[in-house]
Write an enzyme that holds these catalytic residues in place. Structure first.
Site: not given
Lengths: 455, 334
Positions: B47, B89, B91, B292
């Site tokens: 998403g 991780r 991208t 994150e």
């Protein structure tokens, strides 16, 4: 949002055509018109619904399981117990050689947390599955449970998980992952002030819009297609292959857009048992968590305890930092040994400190197994580190932002885990925050740079 | 009894990618007969918009507009291996794999164009609009549409490429902990302003000003959505959320959104996002993983602001009105 292009302009070329452009997302129209397909939009004739019989106890021995009444319930097609699962004891990180296998797909002889899956019921309707699950009789002998990490680590505490043999994960480095850099005791001895503080968090739910689940269809060619919202397709496929002792070539996993993950969909919980159900009945199966299961059964972010001891000088330099981190894994490993280890690599934060000692523990207790969540191994550590930084600044009477500039890491600085710092940008973030928040700091800090001097 | 105002700051960094590496992602790229490009992956879009970003990365590398790229992903029968979407991780890892695959495809595309134009492939460049031009002589050109047709029907070439990205796994040294957790780090500094009602213990976050350094904003609008959402999540972690409010006691756990507290629209602070870009050496077009880290600095910033407002330290999350009132009571008793 503002892009501040004046920072780092010398190391960045802004000459790209597609990158850096605010192109509209190609999937947005589907989302806002309700046309995006999610796994649960798949429906198949004759689909069965899977519901779990779960442990009402935090820790108990299973004396017996009686499914006879449940089997007679109208609409029930199949009931599964531990003996039906080909490789029932598993652990997901075995794929990257992090063992031991320590968790059961369906409880075998024992339950170690309240909510643990014991028996799977497959029925024509969700309601029939739910009602039949309530008719499964499990005779438990309740055992003493341990919920507190410090209690769990004491000698004589109830043993949570026999596959580990002790209430902590045993790393190759011993009872914790260790980082040792400089001489932390000498650092404390030479410090003007010592501050030791303890921080605590509680489990946190990922709260995705879409709950965890999958829909499995047996295909005509002896393969199984699993429509799933896992965050990791092959990781889930390969673990399913191990658990079901089924060649991976028999499995076809299809994902798509997921309604939010945040780390809550990397545990390989629903797929293996749903595929097993489809295999043993020859019918499509769906296993979708209710919101209650998502909140109390699905792994949360671990509770953590972080103890930080610092030695600081009056001029603002931190000269020694000792961090002891405890991650509450709950009853099983899942991803927690990784999370605790990630914490060891993250401390002492983005600061250059000459003497560092880090121990991070992954502790087992009789609670819902925790696992990955956004910021895994770091989020709670950052809470602890940055509140500690605030306390240290106030202890020596220094502005909290200026105090961070004094200790901020820069290119070339050696980190505690013995990697030189590269690509640092903490100082520039703080400079911009100083401006944006109208929090002035001395000019010498605004003149600092993350770059190596003279390089 | 009064509403008291305070502000707090926090500064953090965050590693991109699976801790200690060893987490592969592969990608395949091929052209259709008319010069559209298909990226095939098994990565999962949660998403956050991964498909869009992979399309832009492929388009940039090949030299076509993004709308000529289609991303097919999350299917284990067609997509090559991806370790998964986690650890900031997606991208970084998949983006690098797509660049490598797209470069290989671009090279074939340029070779076919060179044959058609009777020049050297090294003398060609793309205009980003779907054409291949001779450097210094842009009047001599061929469309990628025609190049693809030629490759398929005339020259018997496959305009395609394979991409793979893997950071070798690091194993921590047992005694010292020497290790390489990550190859690049994103950064942030957040200043939060709060109001604390010292009668009810209720905290209102008034403003949050976040500065994030993320390597490169590949799509600024999508960066914004992720950073704003993360900032809200950080506030939510600071003040509201837990499945076990009296941890380690297991009682009182929420089972739905009525019981499990999260901020509603009226609880959200005025949020400012400022982005800095220091490209990472090994990131796709310099990108780091901001997914994150953007939810982390608000938590300590709010905690520090609460102290600044009322002079009590709440070192246990979440910072509930109950905890604040108990601390204020203890403070008054001393």
């Amino acid at each position: 949002m503002e892009l501040r292009k004046n920072y780092f302009a010398d190391v960045r070329k802004d000459d790209l055509n597609e990158i850096g452009q605010p192109r509209p997302r190609s999937d947005s129209p589907g989302h806002v018109t309700g046309k995006t397909a999610f796994f649960a939009d798949r429906n198949f004739p004759g689909i069965l619904h899977l519901k779990m019989v779960r442990s009402p106890h935090h820790h108990a021995r299973i004396r017996s399981i009686d499914t006879s009444e449940a089997e007679k319930h109208p609409g029930v097609v199949k009931i599964l117990t531990a003996k039906d699962v080909p490789h029932n004891v598993y652990t997901i990180l075995i794929l990257i050689q992090v063992g031991p296998e320590d968790e059961t797909v369906l409880a075998d002889g024992k339950v170690r947390w309240k909510g643990e899956a014991v028996v799977a019921v497959l029925a024509e309707t969700e309601r029939a599955a739910q009602e039949a699950a309530a008719k499964v009789k499990v005779d438990y002998e309740v055992l003493p449970a341990v919920f507190d990490m410090e209690e769990a680590l004491k000698p004589g505490a109830p043993l949570v998980n026999e596959y580990h043999g002790q209430n902590y994960y045993l790393y190759d480095s011993g009872e914790c992952r260790k980082v040792r850099f400089g001489d932390v005791e000498a650092g404390f001895a030479g410090a003007d002030h010592i501050l030791e503080e303890s921080y605590q968090s509680s489990p946190i739910e990922h709260a995705p819009t879409e709950t965890t689940g999958c829909v499995v269809a047996p295909e005509g060619n002896d393969r199984f297609t699993c429509y799933t919202n896992t965050q990791a397709m092959f990781f889930t496929l390969d673990n399913t292959s191990i658990i079901l002792q089924m060649p991976g070539s028999k499995l076809h996993f299809v994902g798509g857009t997921v309604g939010g993950g945040f780390g809550g969909k990397v545990d390989v919980i629903v797929e293996p048992i749903a595929i097993l159900g489809a295999k043993l009945t020859g019918r499509p199966v769906c296993f979708i968590y209710s919101r209650e299961e998502e909140m109390q059964i699905s792994s949360p972010r671990a509770a953590e305890k972080v103890v930080i001891k610092d030695g600081v000088m009056k001029d603002g330099r931190i000269v020694a930092r000792k961090v002891t981190g405890y991650t509450d894994a709950g009853a099983y490993s899942r991803h927690s040994p990784y999370g605790a280890q990630k914490g060891a690599g993250h401390y002492p934060g983005p600061y250059t400190i000459p003497n560092v000692w880090i121990d991070t523990y992954c502790v087992y207790t009789n609670r819902t197994p925790s696992s990955a969540m956004r910021g895994f191994g770091v989020t709670i550590g950052d809470f602890a580190l940055e509140v500690q930084m605030d306390k240290l600044a106030r202890l020596i009477g220094m502005d909290p932002l200026e105090f961070r500039f004094i200790n901020a890491y820069r290119d070339g600085d050696m980190k505690a885990h013995r990697q030189p710092t590269e690509g640092a940008a903490l100082i520039e973030c703080m400079q911009e925050a100083s401006r944006a928040a109208n929090w002035p700091v001395a000019e010498k800090y605004m003149a600092m740079s993350s770059y190596v001097k003279g390089a | 009894m009064a509403i008291r105002r305070g502000r707090g700051v926090a500064a953090i960094n965050y590693p991109t990618g699976m801790n200690l590496g060893g987490d592969p992602t592969q990608a395949l790229v091929h052209s259709t007969p008319t010069g559209n490009f298909m990226v095939t992956l098994s990565s999962v879009d949660l998403g956050q918009g991964m498909k869009q970003i992979m399309a832009q990365i492929c388009a940039e590398t090949i030299g076509v507009p993004t709308d000529r790229v289609v991303v097919d992903t999350a299917d284990t029968d067609t997509g090559p291996h991806c370790m998964g979407t986690f650890a900031s991780r997606g991208t970084h890892r998949a983006g690098n794999a797509v660049i490598q695959a797209a470069r290989e495809a671009r090279q074939v595309m340029l070779e076919v164009a060179a044959e058609e134009l009777e020049v050297n492939a090294s003398d060609l460049e793309t205009d980003g609009q779907g054409n291949i031009l001779v450097k210094g002589a842009p009047q001599k050109s061929i469309s990628i549409f025609d190049v693809a047709l030629s490759a398929h029907f005339k020259r018997g070439r496959s305009i395609s490429g394979r991409g793979m990205f893997l950071i070798p796994r690091s194993y921590p040294e047992k005694e010292t902990g020497a290790m390489k957790p990550s190859t690049c780090y994103a950064h942030a500094c957040t200043v939060a302003e709060v109001e604390v009602d010292d009668e009810t213990g209720e905290v209102t976050v008034v403003t949050v000003k976040n500065v994030f350094e993320i390597g490169r904003a590949l799509n600024p609008k999508m960066v914004e959505q992720q950073l704003v959402g993360g900032s809200w999540m950080g506030i939510s972690h600071a003040l509201y959320e837990t499945t076990e409010p009296y941890y380690p006691n297991r009682d009182h756990g929420g089972t739905d959104f009525n019981q499990y507290l999260m901020p509603g629209p009226g609880d959200l602070a005025e949020t400012e996002i400022i982005v800095l870009e220091r490209p990472s050496a090994d990131g796709p077009y310099g990108a780091k993983g901001p997914g994150e880290m953007c939810a982390n600095p608000q938590i300590p910033a709010v905690a520090n602001a609460v102290f600044d407002a009322v002079g009590v330290r709440i070192d246990t999350l979440p910072i509930t009105p109950e905890r604040i009132l108990r601390a204020l009571k203890a403070q008054a008793a001393n």
